[in-house]
Write a protein that holds these residues in place. Structure first.
Motif, PDB file in Angstrom:
ATOM      1  N   UNK A   5      13.535  14.855 -30.215  1.00  0.00           N
ATOM      2  CA  UNK A   5      14.336  15.945 -29.428  1.00  0.00           C
ATOM      3  C   UNK A   5      15.244  16.600 -30.499  1.00  0.00           C
ATOM      4  N   UNK A   6      15.689  17.894 -30.169  1.00  0.00           N
ATOM      5  CA  UNK A   6      16.639  18.271 -30.854  1.00  0.00           C
ATOM      6  C   UNK A   6      17.606  19.268 -29.945  1.00  0.00           C
ATOM      7  N   UNK A   7      18.636  19.771 -30.577  1.00  0.00           N
ATOM      8  CA  UNK A   7      19.463  21.027 -29.798  1.00  0.00           C
ATOM      9  C   UNK A   7      19.196  22.300 -30.153  1.00  0.00           C
ATOM     10  N   UNK A   8      18.558  23.168 -28.972  1.00  0.00           N
ATOM     11  CA  UNK A   8      18.198  24.277 -29.236  1.00  0.00           C
ATOM     12  C   UNK A   8      19.322  25.273 -29.565  1.00  0.00           C
ATOM     13  N   UNK A   9      19.795  25.424 -30.772  1.00  0.00           N
ATOM     14  CA  UNK A   9      20.661  26.074 -31.341  1.00  0.00           C
ATOM     15  C   UNK A   9      22.106  26.331 -30.425  1.00  0.00           C
ATOM     16  N   UNK A  10      22.570  27.231 -30.157  1.00  0.00           N
ATOM     17  CA  UNK A  10      23.990  27.256 -29.518  1.00  0.00           C
ATOM     18  C   UNK A  10      23.850  27.171 -28.041  1.00  0.00           C
ATOM     19  N   UNK A  11      22.490  27.427 -27.516  1.00  0.00           N
ATOM     20  CA  UNK A  11      22.295  27.004 -25.804  1.00  0.00           C
ATOM     21  C   UNK A  11      22.919  25.626 -25.714  1.00  0.00           C
ATOM     22  N   UNK A  12      22.839  24.794 -26.543  1.00  0.00           N
ATOM     23  CA  UNK A  12      23.155  23.350 -26.264  1.00  0.00           C
ATOM     24  C   UNK A  12      21.950  22.678 -25.434  1.00  0.00           C
ATOM     25  N   UNK A  13      20.878  23.182 -25.011  1.00  0.00           N
ATOM     26  CA  UNK A  13      19.827  22.515 -24.343  1.00  0.00           C
ATOM     27  C   UNK A  13      19.111  21.679 -25.217  1.00  0.00           C
ATOM     28  N   UNK A  14      18.880  20.628 -24.869  1.00  0.00           N
ATOM     29  CA  UNK A  14      18.054  19.459 -25.558  1.00  0.00           C
ATOM     30  C   UNK A  14      16.854  19.559 -25.237  1.00  0.00           C
ATOM     31  N   UNK A  15      15.893  19.865 -25.976  1.00  0.00           N
ATOM     32  CA  UNK A  15      14.438  20.215 -26.016  1.00  0.00           C
ATOM     33  C   UNK A  15      13.705  19.257 -27.045  1.00  0.00           C
ATOM     34  N   UNK A  16      12.396  19.012 -26.580  1.00  0.00           N
ATOM     35  CA  UNK A  16      11.507  18.274 -27.319  1.00  0.00           C
ATOM     36  C   UNK A  16      10.885  19.277 -28.301  1.00  0.00           C
ATOM     37  N   UNK A  17      10.812  18.456 -29.766  1.00  0.00           N
ATOM     38  CA  UNK A  17      10.322  19.241 -30.830  1.00  0.00           C
ATOM     39  C   UNK A  17       8.984  19.696 -30.529  1.00  0.00           C
ATOM     40  N   UNK A  18       8.064  19.156 -29.630  1.00  0.00           N
ATOM     41  CA  UNK A  18       6.737  19.759 -29.233  1.00  0.00           C
ATOM     42  C   UNK A  18       7.157  20.352 -27.971  1.00  0.00           C
ATOM     43  N   UNK A  19       6.784  21.738 -27.766  1.00  0.00           N
ATOM     44  CA  UNK A  19       6.808  22.056 -26.600  1.00  0.00           C
ATOM     45  C   UNK A  19       5.451  22.685 -25.841  1.00  0.00           C
ATOM     46  N   UNK A  20       5.311  23.005 -24.730  1.00  0.00           N
ATOM     47  CA  UNK A  20       4.060  23.061 -24.065  1.00  0.00           C
ATOM     48  C   UNK A  20       4.216  24.719 -23.828  1.00  0.00           C
ATOM     49  N   UNK A  21       2.959  25.367 -24.347  1.00  0.00           N
ATOM     50  CA  UNK A  21       2.633  26.594 -24.059  1.00  0.00           C
ATOM     51  C   UNK A  21       1.751  26.726 -23.242  1.00  0.00           C
ATOM     52  N   UNK A  22       2.037  27.680 -22.203  1.00  0.00           N
ATOM     53  CA  UNK A  22       1.133  27.712 -20.770  1.00  0.00           C
ATOM     54  C   UNK A  22      -0.087  28.751 -20.917  1.00  0.00           C
ATOM     55  N   UNK A  23      -0.127  29.541 -21.951  1.00  0.00           N
ATOM     56  CA  UNK A  23      -1.160  30.622 -22.032  1.00  0.00           C
ATOM     57  C   UNK A  23      -2.709  30.227 -21.672  1.00  0.00           C
ATOM     58  N   UNK A  24      -2.891  28.921 -22.275  1.00  0.00           N
ATOM     59  CA  UNK A  24      -4.153  28.405 -21.871  1.00  0.00           C
ATOM     60  C   UNK A  24      -4.561  28.166 -20.267  1.00  0.00           C
ATOM     61  N   UNK A  25      -3.380  28.249 -19.583  1.00  0.00           N
ATOM     62  CA  UNK A  25      -3.619  28.174 -18.022  1.00  0.00           C
ATOM     63  C   UNK A  25      -3.799  29.404 -17.263  1.00  0.00           C
ATOM     64  N   UNK A  26      -4.254  30.527 -18.000  1.00  0.00           N
ATOM     65  CA  UNK A  26      -4.050  31.783 -17.728  1.00  0.00           C
ATOM     66  C   UNK A  26      -5.261  32.016 -16.737  1.00  0.00           C
ATOM     67  N   UNK A  27      -6.526  31.267 -16.701  1.00  0.00           N
ATOM     68  CA  UNK A  27      -7.516  31.619 -15.529  1.00  0.00           C
ATOM     69  C   UNK A  27      -8.467  32.567 -15.910  1.00  0.00           C
ATOM     70  N   UNK A  28      -8.924  33.417 -14.914  1.00  0.00           N
ATOM     71  CA  UNK A  28     -10.086  34.401 -15.055  1.00  0.00           C
ATOM     72  C   UNK A  28      -9.626  35.291 -16.172  1.00  0.00           C
ATOM     73  N   UNK A  29     -10.740  35.667 -16.935  1.00  0.00           N
ATOM     74  CA  UNK A  29     -10.402  36.555 -18.028  1.00  0.00           C
ATOM     75  C   UNK A  29      -9.835  35.884 -19.465  1.00  0.00           C
ATOM     76  N   UNK A  30      -9.751  34.618 -19.193  1.00  0.00           N
ATOM     77  CA  UNK A  30      -9.290  33.843 -20.572  1.00  0.00           C
ATOM     78  C   UNK A  30     -10.325  33.993 -21.493  1.00  0.00           C
ATOM     79  N   UNK A  31      -9.820  33.765 -22.924  1.00  0.00           N
ATOM     80  CA  UNK A  31     -10.839  33.637 -23.899  1.00  0.00           C
ATOM     81  C   UNK A  31     -11.615  32.523 -24.079  1.00  0.00           C
TER      82      UNK A  31
END
Length: 300
Positions: A5-31
């Motif tokens: 994990x690391x701190x996301x800049x000045x937000x102070x939010x502690x985030x995992x270095x790997x995030x999850x992108x939800x684009x692949x959950x878009x459903x009908x019409x997905x590529x």
């Protein structure tokens, strides 16, 4: 082994270095192959169970926000939630509009869909010019939403040619921008964004470069993906991977950039998620392998 994990800049939010992108959950019409409710529930909960605590989505991603609301809203305190604004409100409408009314209406719909009372990060989508945002008071409305507690931090999902101007504005807390071994065109802009104190999140289509893009992908998107696939095939990076998947090599390359706080990788399949998590746990590539990847893929 825990996920770094690391701190996301000045937000102070502690985030995992790997995030999850939800684009692949878009459903009908997905590529790609459609994602079932069971698959969406499984992959979202497995991500959280494994320590992934940054979820990036957008109203543009079809069913993704609904899946997040349905399957993990009861775990809302476990993850940092980022979505986008300026997106069309009507299904099938491709136009992105950055008016105050559209920004607010989009956020309110996202909150309903994801069954939450706030977004941690609201990003402007598709990198409009500063002139467009100034004409529509886009940032002013984001500030109003921030004052009301509906969003915590502002962001920009940006790219060239407008990204340098976005950074110079000094108003965005987080930048989501392209960066990978196959696309280093924004490398210096990652550094410029981080130098302002902003959080930086990379997106890179790591897996999409491994196979030729399907014909269903729109031509303006398919062409650069095809070019990346050709470059990747010619580089024979499997010779550097020491038996690991090339996707692991590419993901760990991104993690080697000292100014990239997190990298978003999406998948609708648990086996892909698990492989990405295993790669992220290994951390950046050894310096000699990182250099060899650069040599084989060429310059920026």
């Amino acid at each position: 082994m825990t996920l770094p994990t690391t701190t996301l800049g000045r937000t102070g939010l502690r985030v995992s270095r790997l995030g999850y992108g939800a684009m692949e959950l878009r459903g009908p019409g997905a590529w790609g192959p459609p994602v079932t409710d069971d698959a969406a529930r499984t992959v979202l909960n497995e991500a959280l169970d494994s320590g992934v605590n940054l979820i990036d989505t957008s109203p543009d991603y079809g069913d993704a926000e609904e899946h997040i609301g349905r399957w993990v809203s009861h775990r809302r305190d476990e993850f940092v939630l980022a979505s986008k604004c300026g997106c069309p409100l009507a299904d099938g409408d491709p136009a992105h509009v950055y008016t105050k009314a559209n920004v607010r209406a989009g956020v309110e719909r996202s909150l309903r869909r994801m069954r939450t009372d706030h977004l941690d990060i609201l990003m402007v989508h598709l990198s409009p010019s500063v002139a467009v945002m100034e004409a529509e008071d886009t940032v002013a409305e984001m500030r109003a939403l921030q004052d009301e507690g509906l969003i915590r931090f502002t962001g920009m999902s940006g790219e060239l040619p407008h990204l340098p101007d976005h950074i110079a504005m000094g108003v965005f807390d987080v930048f989501l921008l392209p960066y990978s071994a196959l696309d280093r065109s924004h490398e210096r802009l990652v550094e410029a964004a981080a130098a302002t104190g902003a959080g930086t999140v990379a997106r890179g289509s790591v897996a999409r470069s491994l196979t030729p893009p399907p014909e269903a992908v729109p031509e303006p998107v398919r062409r650069p993906l095809a070019q990346r696939h050709a470059r990747l095939a010619a580089a024979h990076l499997d010779e550097l991977a020491d038996g690991a998947p090339v996707t692991e090599l590419l993901l760990r390359f991104i993690l080697g950039h000292p100014e990239v706080h997190s990298v978003i990788v999406g998948s609708g399949r648990s086996q892909h998620l698990r492989a990405n998590i295993a790669a992220a746990r290994k951390g950046p590539l050894p310096a000699d392998v990182h250099t060899a990847v650069l040599d084989r893929l060429g310059g920026v």
